[in-house]
Design an enzyme around this catalytic site. Structure first.
Site, short mmCIF file in Angstrom:
data_model
loop_
_atom_site.label_atom_id
_atom_site.label_comp_id
_atom_site.label_asym_id
_atom_site.label_seq_id
_atom_site.Cartn_x
_atom_site.Cartn_y
_atom_site.Cartn_z
N GLY A 128 0.68 -1.15 0.04
CA GLY A 128 -0.06 -0.06 -0.12
C GLY A 128 0.72 1.21 0.02
O GLY A 128 2.00 1.09 -0.30
N ARG A 135 -7.07 2.98 8.22
CA ARG A 135 -7.63 3.76 9.36
C ARG A 135 -8.52 4.63 8.46
O ARG A 135 -7.99 5.44 7.54
CB ARG A 135 -6.69 4.68 10.31
CG ARG A 135 -7.64 5.11 11.43
CD ARG A 135 -6.62 5.75 12.19
NE ARG A 135 -7.19 6.47 13.26
CZ ARG A 135 -6.50 7.52 14.15
NH1 ARG A 135 -5.10 7.95 13.84
NH2 ARG A 135 -7.10 8.09 14.95
N HIS A 194 0.97 4.19 20.98
CA HIS A 194 0.72 5.16 19.71
C HIS A 194 -0.73 5.19 19.42
O HIS A 194 -1.43 4.41 18.82
CB HIS A 194 1.40 4.36 18.34
CG HIS A 194 1.29 5.20 17.15
ND1 HIS A 194 1.81 6.27 16.86
CD2 HIS A 194 0.77 4.78 15.96
CE1 HIS A 194 1.70 6.80 15.76
NE2 HIS A 194 0.88 5.78 15.27
#
EC number: 1.1.1.37
Length: 308
Positions: free
Chosen positions: A11, A82, A175
């Site tokens: 990606g 996300r 994170h």
């Protein structure tokens, strides 16, 4: 003999990282993805840039894990991206299965490699990779703090009008929304930022750092950040492959450091040829330690949900 690095997932983060690695010209790079022909096409495109940029790195795209065999470093970027309105926690179950399956193949083909995990939610996915691989903690590292710190340094440099190279900072913790930017230890050319920026403004910058990923997701509309994340992985690979011994904040499996046990949390670590060669314990204030503990608790909740 040239080193070999494999990037799992072609990606935006994965393919941008492959380009950056090829341009380093210190290793051959394999880009794996399950989508037929896609990694082959991207790899060929990057390979054909070699004569122009001036690198001889062999870049290979593949749908077969066998082509990743005997890698020195494997970077896992595979996973669902996300989306706007989606928290990192929402990604948990979707990406747990992916990272587990990928790690099994990585171990099968490159049993002596060092794994760098990028897939979100980062700390939890690093925990899955460690659990699945059976590797020692030194060889499974999460990329998080380098990126979060880069964002923190960027915002501070913009605020004071200084070069980002003069800004030193650390961001610890998980994170996500509970990360812990250590503003107290942040300096610009050795000058504490408390002498350069008001307390209120520092807190606003800290909050923007925590929301850094979400800010980009919102602006893009679809997808998430990939230029800064890939650069952050590159810095980690540099330190490991070239044995630079750089100290940078990474997600590391703690075993008593900072009072935290058996959990991936972002802390300063020295990276070298063996992976994590040392966990650096800085003295935290009571408030900072409390924030770090809160961040660790958030990661622990994810680990429980995953059944580890």
């Amino acid at each position: 003999m040239r080193s070999k690095i494999s990037v799992i997932g072609a990606g935006f983060v994965g393919s941008t990282l492959v380009q950056r690695l090829a341009e380093r010209d210190y290793a051959d790079v394999v880009m794996f993805d399950i989508v037929p022909n896609m990694p082959q096409g991207k790899a060929l495109d990057i390979l054909e840039a070699g004569p122009v940029i001036g690198y001889d790195s062999l870049v290979t795209g593949t749908n077969d894990y066998a082509d990743t065999a005997n890698s020195d470093i494997v970077v896992i970027t595979s996973g669902f991206p996300r989306k706007p309105g989606m928290t990192r926690d929402d990604l948990l179950k979707k990406n747990q299965e992916i990272v587990s399956q990928v790690t099994e193949q990585v171990v099968k083909n490159s049993p002596n490699c060092i794994i760098i995990v990028v897939t979100n939610p980062l700390d939890a996915m690093a925990q899955i990779a460690l659990h699945t691989s059976g590797f020692p903690r030194e060889r499974v590292i999460g990329m998080a703090g380098v990126l979060d710190t880069a964002r923190f340094r960027t915002f501070i440099a913009q605020e004071v009008g200084a070069s980002v190279r003069d800004v030193q900072a650390y961001v610890l913790g998980g994170h996500g929304d509970t990360m812990v930017p250590l503003a107290r230890m942040c300096t610009v050319a050795g000058v504490p930022i408390s002498q350069l920026i008001s307390a209120q403004r520092i807190e606003e910058i800290v909050q923007r750092t925590r929301d850094g990923g979400a800010e980009i997701v919102k602006l893009l509309g679809t997808g998430s950040a990939y230029f800064a994340p890939s650069a952050s992985v590159l810095q980690m690979v540099d330190s490991i492959l070239l044995d630079k011994k750089m100290i940078m904040p990474c997600a590391v499996y703690l075993q008593g450091e900072y009072g935290i046990n058996n959990l991936y949390v972002g802390v300063p670590a020295q990276l070298g040829a063996r992976g994590v060669e040392k966990v650096i314990e800085v003295t935290l204030s009571a408030e900072e330690q409390a924030l770090l503990n809160k961040s660790a608790s958030a990661v622990q909740e994810l680990v429980k949900v995953m059944g580890l």
